[in-house]
Design an enzyme around this catalytic site. Structure first.
Site, PDB file in Angstrom:
ATOM      1  N   GLY A  13      12.932   3.096  34.826  1.00 41.42           N
ATOM      2  CA  GLY A  13      14.171   3.772  35.208  1.00 41.42           C
ATOM      3  C   GLY A  13      14.214   5.258  34.929  1.00 41.42           C
ATOM      4  N   THR A  14      13.057   5.925  34.872  1.00 43.37           N
ATOM      5  CA  THR A  14      13.125   7.377  34.630  1.00 43.37           C
ATOM      6  C   THR A  14      13.763   8.093  35.828  1.00 43.37           C
ATOM      7  OG1 THR A  14      10.886   7.845  35.469  1.00 43.37           O
ATOM      8  CG2 THR A  14      11.096   7.350  33.120  1.00 43.37           C
ATOM      9  N   ILE A  89      14.794  -6.187  50.291  1.00 43.85           N
ATOM     10  CA  ILE A  89      16.256  -6.123  50.421  1.00 43.85           C
ATOM     11  C   ILE A  89      16.703  -7.076  51.530  1.00 43.85           C
ATOM     12  CG2 ILE A  89      18.213  -4.599  50.917  1.00 43.85           C
ATOM     13  CD1 ILE A  89      16.832  -3.827  48.370  1.00 43.85           C
ATOM     14  N   HIS A 105       8.830   6.077  47.602  1.00 42.80           N
ATOM     15  CA  HIS A 105       7.524   5.447  47.422  1.00 42.80           C
ATOM     16  C   HIS A 105       6.562   6.501  46.867  1.00 42.80           C
ATOM     17  CE1 HIS A 105       4.503   2.400  48.048  1.00 42.80           C
ATOM     18  NE2 HIS A 105       3.698   3.345  48.483  1.00 42.80           N
TER      19      HIS A 105
HETATM   20  C1  GAR Z   1       8.359   5.451  40.913  1.00 41.73           C
HETATM   21  O1  GAR Z   1       7.173   6.194  40.904  1.00 41.73           O
HETATM   22  C2  GAR Z   1       8.680   4.960  42.312  1.00 41.73           C
HETATM   23  O2  GAR Z   1       8.253   5.844  43.313  1.00 41.73           O
HETATM   24  C3  GAR Z   1       7.892   3.677  42.354  1.00 41.73           C
HETATM   25  O3  GAR Z   1       8.093   3.088  41.102  1.00 41.73           O
HETATM   26  C4  GAR Z   1       8.184   4.137  40.137  1.00 41.73           C
HETATM   27  C5  GAR Z   1       9.361   3.844  39.231  1.00 41.73           C
HETATM   28  O4  GAR Z   1       9.343   4.705  38.129  1.00 41.73           O
HETATM   29  N1  GAR Z   1       8.333   2.831  43.419  1.00 41.73           N
HETATM   30  C6  GAR Z   1       7.494   2.040  44.096  1.00 41.73           C
HETATM   31  O5  GAR Z   1       6.316   1.954  43.840  1.00 41.73           O
HETATM   32  C7  GAR Z   1       8.128   1.260  45.252  1.00 41.73           C
HETATM   33  N2  GAR Z   1       7.134   0.692  46.094  1.00 41.73           N
HETATM   34  P1  GAR Z   1      10.621   4.813  37.176  1.00 41.73           P
HETATM   35  O6  GAR Z   1      11.054   3.385  36.833  1.00 41.73           O
HETATM   36  O7  GAR Z   1      10.128   5.531  35.978  1.00 41.73           O
HETATM   37  O8  GAR Z   1      11.675   5.551  37.927  1.00 41.73           O
END
Ligand code: GAR
Length: 191
Positions: A13-14, A89, A105
Protein backbone atom coordinates in the site's frame (compact mmCIF):
# COMPACT_ATOMS: atom_id res chain seq x y z
CA UNK A 1 -17.64 19.58 -4.65
CA UNK A 2 -14.78 17.22 -3.81
CA UNK A 3 -15.08 13.74 -5.33
CA UNK A 4 -14.70 10.78 -3.00
CA UNK A 5 -12.04 8.31 -4.14
CA UNK A 6 -11.78 4.64 -3.14
CA UNK A 7 -8.43 2.86 -3.36
CA UNK A 8 -8.29 -0.90 -3.96
CA UNK A 9 -5.05 -2.51 -2.82
CA UNK A 10 -3.94 -6.06 -1.98
CA UNK A 11 -0.58 -5.58 -0.32
CA UNK A 12 1.89 -3.11 1.09
CA UNK A 13 0.00 0.00 0.00
CA UNK A 14 2.80 2.51 -0.52
CA UNK A 15 0.95 3.94 -3.53
CA UNK A 16 -2.27 4.04 -1.53
CA UNK A 17 -0.55 6.02 1.23
CA UNK A 18 1.05 8.37 -1.29
CA UNK A 19 -2.32 9.08 -2.93
CA UNK A 20 -4.08 9.54 0.42
CA UNK A 21 -1.44 12.07 1.50
CA UNK A 22 -1.51 13.88 -1.88
CA UNK A 23 -5.26 14.53 -1.75
CA UNK A 24 -5.14 15.68 1.88
CA UNK A 25 -3.61 18.88 0.52
CA UNK A 26 -6.23 19.30 -2.25
CA UNK A 27 -9.84 20.32 -2.45
CA UNK A 28 -10.50 18.51 -5.76
CA UNK A 29 -10.92 15.09 -4.17
CA UNK A 30 -10.19 13.05 -1.08
CA UNK A 31 -9.57 9.39 -0.42
CA UNK A 32 -12.65 8.31 1.51
CA UNK A 33 -12.26 4.53 1.46
CA UNK A 34 -9.68 1.74 1.17
CA UNK A 35 -10.75 -1.75 0.10
CA UNK A 36 -8.67 -4.91 0.10
CA UNK A 37 -9.04 -8.64 -0.48
CA UNK A 38 -6.41 -9.64 2.09
CA UNK A 39 -6.87 -9.38 5.85
CA UNK A 40 -3.10 -9.23 6.35
CA UNK A 41 -2.49 -6.52 3.74
CA UNK A 42 -0.31 -3.80 5.24
CA UNK A 43 -2.47 -1.22 3.44
CA UNK A 44 -5.03 -1.78 6.23
CA UNK A 45 -2.53 -0.51 8.81
CA UNK A 46 -1.68 2.48 6.65
CA UNK A 47 -5.38 3.33 6.26
CA UNK A 48 -5.95 3.05 10.01
CA UNK A 49 -2.96 5.28 10.73
CA UNK A 50 -4.17 7.86 8.21
CA UNK A 51 -7.77 7.76 9.44
CA UNK A 52 -9.30 6.38 6.23
CA UNK A 53 -12.11 3.80 6.62
CA UNK A 54 -11.06 0.40 5.26
CA UNK A 55 -12.81 -2.88 4.56
CA UNK A 56 -11.65 -6.36 3.61
CA UNK A 57 -13.82 -8.54 1.35
CA UNK A 58 -13.53 -12.27 0.69
CA UNK A 59 -12.73 -13.64 -2.75
CA UNK A 60 -16.39 -14.65 -3.11
CA UNK A 61 -17.62 -11.16 -2.24
CA UNK A 62 -15.26 -9.67 -4.84
CA UNK A 63 -16.43 -12.13 -7.48
CA UNK A 64 -20.05 -11.30 -6.69
CA UNK A 65 -19.41 -7.56 -6.76
CA UNK A 66 -22.64 -6.52 -5.05
CA UNK A 67 -21.35 -6.30 -1.45
CA UNK A 68 -18.42 -4.21 -2.70
CA UNK A 69 -20.71 -1.96 -4.74
CA UNK A 70 -22.94 -1.44 -1.70
CA UNK A 71 -19.99 -0.18 0.34
CA UNK A 72 -18.76 2.04 -2.51
CA UNK A 73 -22.23 3.60 -2.77
CA UNK A 74 -22.59 3.95 1.01
CA UNK A 75 -19.40 6.04 0.96
CA UNK A 76 -20.56 8.06 -2.06
CA UNK A 77 -17.51 7.00 -4.08
CA UNK A 78 -17.21 8.74 -7.44
CA UNK A 79 -13.84 7.41 -8.61
CA UNK A 80 -11.95 4.15 -8.00
CA UNK A 81 -8.16 3.78 -8.03
CA UNK A 82 -6.46 0.37 -8.14
CA UNK A 83 -3.01 0.43 -6.59
CA UNK A 84 -1.48 -3.03 -6.40
CA UNK A 85 -4.86 -4.77 -6.46
CA UNK A 86 -4.55 -8.36 -7.62
CA UNK A 87 -8.05 -9.66 -8.28
CA UNK A 88 -10.02 -9.33 -11.46
CA UNK A 89 -12.76 -6.68 -11.24
CA UNK A 90 -16.30 -8.05 -11.73
CA UNK A 91 -18.40 -6.66 -14.58
CA UNK A 92 -20.93 -5.10 -12.20
CA UNK A 93 -18.24 -2.84 -10.71
CA UNK A 94 -16.80 -1.90 -14.09
CA UNK A 95 -20.26 -0.95 -15.32
CA UNK A 96 -20.96 1.10 -12.18
CA UNK A 97 -17.82 3.20 -12.76
CA UNK A 98 -17.47 3.77 -16.52
CA UNK A 99 -14.27 5.75 -17.12
CA UNK A 100 -14.12 6.21 -13.37
CA UNK A 101 -11.86 3.30 -12.45
CA UNK A 102 -8.14 3.19 -13.19
CA UNK A 103 -5.24 0.81 -12.61
CA UNK A 104 -1.49 1.19 -12.52
CA UNK A 105 0.83 -1.46 -13.91
CA UNK A 106 4.60 -1.46 -13.18
CA UNK A 107 5.71 -1.97 -16.80
CA UNK A 108 5.05 -0.69 -20.30
CA UNK A 109 1.88 -2.53 -21.35
CA UNK A 110 1.01 -4.45 -23.45
CA UNK A 111 4.34 -6.06 -22.59
CA UNK A 112 4.62 -7.89 -19.26
CA UNK A 113 0.92 -7.78 -18.38
CA UNK A 114 -1.76 -10.36 -17.68
CA UNK A 115 -2.63 -12.85 -14.97
CA UNK A 116 0.23 -13.49 -12.55
CA UNK A 117 2.10 -10.40 -13.73
CA UNK A 118 2.24 -8.25 -10.63
CA UNK A 119 4.87 -6.68 -8.45
CA UNK A 120 8.28 -8.33 -8.57
CA UNK A 121 7.12 -10.96 -11.08
CA UNK A 122 6.88 -8.14 -13.60
CA UNK A 123 10.36 -6.77 -12.84
CA UNK A 124 11.90 -10.26 -13.03
CA UNK A 125 10.29 -10.78 -16.45
CA UNK A 126 11.54 -7.39 -17.69
CA UNK A 127 15.10 -8.22 -16.61
CA UNK A 128 14.93 -11.76 -18.04
CA UNK A 129 13.84 -10.33 -21.40
CA UNK A 130 16.86 -8.03 -21.49
CA UNK A 131 14.76 -4.87 -21.83
CA UNK A 132 16.65 -1.58 -21.76
CA UNK A 133 13.69 0.39 -20.45
CA UNK A 134 10.66 -0.15 -18.28
CA UNK A 135 8.16 2.17 -16.66
CA UNK A 136 4.53 2.46 -15.65
CA UNK A 137 1.21 2.29 -17.42
CA UNK A 138 -1.93 3.98 -16.10
CA UNK A 139 -5.06 2.65 -17.80
CA UNK A 140 -8.80 2.39 -17.45
CA UNK A 141 -9.88 -0.87 -15.88
CA UNK A 142 -11.88 -3.53 -17.65
CA UNK A 143 -12.75 -7.13 -16.85
CA UNK A 144 -9.38 -8.50 -17.99
CA UNK A 145 -6.03 -8.23 -16.27
CA UNK A 146 -4.01 -5.23 -17.42
CA UNK A 147 -6.20 -4.43 -20.41
CA UNK A 148 -8.42 -1.38 -20.86
CA UNK A 149 -7.59 1.85 -22.62
CA UNK A 150 -4.15 3.23 -21.81
CA UNK A 151 -4.25 6.76 -20.37
CA UNK A 152 -0.51 7.39 -20.13
CA UNK A 153 2.89 5.77 -19.73
CA UNK A 154 6.11 6.98 -18.13
CA UNK A 155 9.49 5.42 -18.79
CA UNK A 156 12.70 4.74 -16.89
CA UNK A 157 15.90 2.98 -17.90
CA UNK A 158 16.80 -0.57 -16.97
CA UNK A 159 20.42 -0.27 -15.84
CA UNK A 160 23.23 -2.83 -16.05
CA UNK A 161 23.36 -4.74 -12.78
CA UNK A 162 19.72 -4.05 -11.94
CA UNK A 163 17.98 -6.58 -9.69
CA UNK A 164 14.20 -6.92 -9.37
CA UNK A 165 14.53 -4.81 -6.21
CA UNK A 166 16.49 -1.92 -7.75
CA UNK A 167 14.21 -1.85 -10.78
CA UNK A 168 11.12 -1.99 -8.56
CA UNK A 169 12.42 0.97 -6.56
CA UNK A 170 12.95 3.04 -9.75
CA UNK A 171 9.49 2.14 -11.04
CA UNK A 172 7.91 2.94 -7.67
CA UNK A 173 9.44 6.41 -7.83
CA UNK A 174 7.67 6.95 -11.18
CA UNK A 175 4.42 5.74 -9.62
CA UNK A 176 4.70 8.10 -6.66
CA UNK A 177 5.54 11.05 -8.93
CA UNK A 178 2.75 10.54 -11.47
CA UNK A 179 -0.17 8.46 -10.22
CA UNK A 180 -1.73 11.05 -7.87
CA UNK A 181 -1.45 13.83 -10.48
CA UNK A 182 -2.98 11.69 -13.22
CA UNK A 183 -5.86 10.71 -10.93
CA UNK A 184 -6.37 14.37 -10.05
CA UNK A 185 -6.54 15.36 -13.74
CA UNK A 186 -9.06 12.61 -14.44
CA UNK A 187 -11.20 13.59 -11.46
CA UNK A 188 -11.12 17.23 -12.52
CA UNK A 189 -12.26 16.19 -16.00
CA UNK A 190 -15.44 14.62 -14.63
CA UNK A 191 -18.48 16.83 -15.01
C1 GAR B 1 2.90 -1.32 -7.68
O1 GAR B 1 4.18 -1.30 -8.25
C2 GAR B 1 1.84 -1.51 -8.74
O2 GAR B 1 2.18 -0.93 -9.97
C3 GAR B 1 1.80 -3.01 -8.84
O3 GAR B 1 1.88 -3.46 -7.53
C4 GAR B 1 2.72 -2.56 -6.80
C5 GAR B 1 2.05 -2.25 -5.48
O4 GAR B 1 2.94 -1.57 -4.65
N1 GAR B 1 0.60 -3.45 -9.49
C6 GAR B 1 0.58 -4.53 -10.28
O5 GAR B 1 1.55 -5.23 -10.48
C7 GAR B 1 -0.77 -4.82 -10.95
N2 GAR B 1 -0.63 -5.78 -11.99
P1 GAR B 1 2.41 -0.86 -3.32
O6 GAR B 1 1.53 -1.87 -2.58
O7 GAR B 1 3.64 -0.56 -2.55
O8 GAR B 1 1.65 0.35 -3.73
Amino acid sequence: MAINIAILASGNGTNAENIIRYFREKDTARVALVLTNRQTAFVLERAARLGVPAFCFSKEEWADGRPVLDVLRAHDIGFVVLAGFLLRIPASLIQAYPHRMVNIHPALLPKFGGKGMYGDHVHRAVLAAGEVESGITIHYTDEHYDEGTVICQYRCPVLPGDTPETLAARVHQLEYAHYPQVVEQLVQGLS
